[in-house]
Design an enzyme around this catalytic site. Structure first.
Site, PDB file in Angstrom:
ATOM      1  N   HIS A 132      -2.064  -3.569  -4.819  1.00 19.29           N
ATOM      2  CA  HIS A 132      -2.769  -2.655  -3.917  1.00 19.29           C
ATOM      3  C   HIS A 132      -1.953  -1.724  -3.213  1.00 19.29           C
ATOM      4  CE1 HIS A 132      -1.058  -4.800  -0.419  1.00 19.29           C
ATOM      5  NE2 HIS A 132      -1.084  -5.887  -0.978  1.00 19.29           N
ATOM      6  N   CYS A 148       1.880 -10.315  -2.983  1.00 18.24           N
ATOM      7  CA  CYS A 148       1.263  -8.959  -3.460  1.00 18.24           C
ATOM      8  C   CYS A 148       2.248  -8.087  -4.112  1.00 18.24           C
ATOM      9  CB  CYS A 148      -0.004  -8.326  -2.626  1.00 18.24           C
ATOM     10  SG  CYS A 148      -1.457  -9.477  -2.226  1.00 18.24           S
TER      11      CYS A 148
END
Length: 173
Positions: A132, A148
């Site tokens: 992301h 992440c």
């Protein structure tokens, strides 16, 4: 020249100078050689130790992006696939993040300045992880996340357009 005209010209020059001095962050993506034949074109390869993500292309090339990876004991390695793609996604803290930061709201709306997902996100098949964007560009190039992979917003927008659902993702140490 009247003083009012001089003031207008000076104001315009100052405004133009300010506009030219404001720069949008450039993409950190680079076209590089990539000769690791274990990975087919279209595969995303994350090298945690380098803090780089590679999109493998044909002809022994790849697009390389600077990323932030999981902090100590949070980085993941292994195989996954992209399961979904979102523009300006909302974010809900995982139970682990909530435990460390109990003051966080249940949901942060997409597009909010405090939303850690940035401009776009692609969820992965290996649990609560995603590739992301970020609204904290200073984190890029560091090991700071809960697993992440964070990218500059310009870079996630670029990668987002280049890959699809079921794209293979491999994270190496």
């Amino acid at each position: 020249m009247r003083s009012g005209s001089r003031f207008t010209i000076v104001s315009l020059l100052l405004a133009l100078g300010f506009a030219l001095s404001v720069q949008t962050p450039a993409s950190a993506a680079e076209l590089v050689g990539f000769s690791d034949h274990r990975f087919r074109p279209g595969t995303i390869v994350i090298r945690n130790s380098e803090k780089r993500l590679y999109l493998v292309l044909r002809g022994n090339r790849a697009i390389r992006y600077k990323v932030a990876v999981g902090k100590s004991r949070k980085a993941w390695t292994g195989h996954a696939q992209i399961t979904a793609k979102y523009i300006s996604p909302a974010w809900s803290p995982s139970p682990e993040v909530r435990r460390d930061f109990p003051h966080l709201p249940d949901v942060i709306a997409g597009g909010a300045p405090n939303n850690p997902m940035g401009a776009a996100a692609m969820t992965l098949s290996n649990g609560n992880f995603a590739i992301h964007g970020t609204n904290r560009p200073g984190s890029i190039g560091r090991a700071v996340s809960y697993g992440c992979i964070r990218m500059a917003n310009n870079d996630i927008k670029d990668l987002f357009q280049r890959v699809g659902i079921r794209t293979q993702v491999v994270a190496l140490p």
